[in-house]
Design an enzyme around this catalytic site. Sequence first.
Site, short mmCIF file in Angstrom:
data_model
loop_
_atom_site.label_atom_id
_atom_site.label_comp_id
_atom_site.label_asym_id
_atom_site.label_seq_id
_atom_site.Cartn_x
_atom_site.Cartn_y
_atom_site.Cartn_z
N ASN A 9 -12.92 -84.60 -51.24
CA ASN A 9 -11.95 -84.68 -52.34
C ASN A 9 -12.54 -85.56 -53.43
OD1 ASN A 9 -9.74 -84.92 -54.02
ND2 ASN A 9 -8.52 -86.16 -52.60
N LYS A 11 -11.30 -86.14 -56.31
CA LYS A 11 -10.26 -86.79 -57.10
C LYS A 11 -10.58 -86.65 -58.60
CE LYS A 11 -9.23 -89.69 -53.16
NZ LYS A 11 -8.76 -91.00 -52.64
N HIS A 91 -1.24 -84.82 -50.90
CA HIS A 91 -2.03 -86.05 -50.84
C HIS A 91 -1.16 -87.23 -51.26
CE1 HIS A 91 -5.17 -89.01 -51.60
NE2 HIS A 91 -5.97 -88.25 -50.88
N GLU A 93 -1.70 -89.75 -53.00
CA GLU A 93 -1.80 -90.13 -54.41
C GLU A 93 -0.94 -89.22 -55.28
OE1 GLU A 93 -6.26 -91.89 -53.69
OE2 GLU A 93 -6.04 -89.97 -54.73
N GLU A 161 -4.12 -88.90 -43.16
CA GLU A 161 -4.72 -89.93 -44.00
C GLU A 161 -3.77 -91.13 -44.08
OE1 GLU A 161 -7.85 -88.28 -47.03
OE2 GLU A 161 -5.84 -88.12 -47.84
N GLY A 167 -9.39 -95.39 -49.76
CA GLY A 167 -10.05 -96.12 -50.84
C GLY A 167 -10.04 -97.62 -50.69
N SER A 199 -11.39 -93.65 -45.87
CA SER A 199 -12.64 -94.43 -45.89
C SER A 199 -13.64 -93.94 -44.85
CB SER A 199 -12.33 -95.92 -45.69
OG SER A 199 -11.53 -96.42 -46.75
#
Length: 239
Positions: A9, A11, A91, A93, A161, A167, A199
């Site tokens: 990904n 991003k 996701h 985010e 996740e 991150g 990560s």
Amino acid sequence: MPRKIAAGNWKMNGTLEALSEAAGIAAAADDVETVLCPPATLIAPLASAAQGTPLRIGGQSCHPTAAGAHTGDISAEMLVDAGAAYVITGHSERRTDHGETDADVRAQTEAAWRAGLVAILCIGETLAEREAGETLAVLNTQLDGSLPDGATAANTVIAYEPVWAIGTGKVATPAQVAEVHDALRARLGPEMSLLYGGSVKAGNAAEIFALENVDGGLVGGASLKAADFVPIVAALAAS
């Protein structure tokens, strides 16, 4: 048997200069299903560059409808037209930055199927939920709301996740990953591919992929460079 999948990904990273990185990744993609999900501006050029290779391209989100007055959005059909085969839905985010709910994620996943895309549906708990012992309850609630009826190993991949590990450099322990993935396997059956994300990097990929019910990874920053991502793909192939 579930498919082994190494998904990257990107991003909101990458310009046309990144095509050279994708070429290096494509050269290592023979032994496992390898997917790159770049920003929308790179889907078509990456799909073109990946023709004739095992590398597959995906989007990072899609709108539930096929077309309409939705400024700044992209539909699943548009992703297919640009050359995508996968799309990430749910996701954390997107859930946080854009307020996407479980119902939104369900609608996006259904849109992905409608267009013929494989959905990589993400679930994960926050640090507060983890510390309160609510991880499995939170993940089951997310699946109840986000995963439509009709999900199969052919049209859906589940990515666990933990939000607190995305991150941050923090990685769930093997025992924590195993607990979640074992529970997901019991719920979703023996064929569904279950990815871990949070990560993942070359230094910890082999340990993560050695776990029984981990079928690959959804990788963030370490997928941007071939030198970082190729060892992760190799670790999955060797698992």
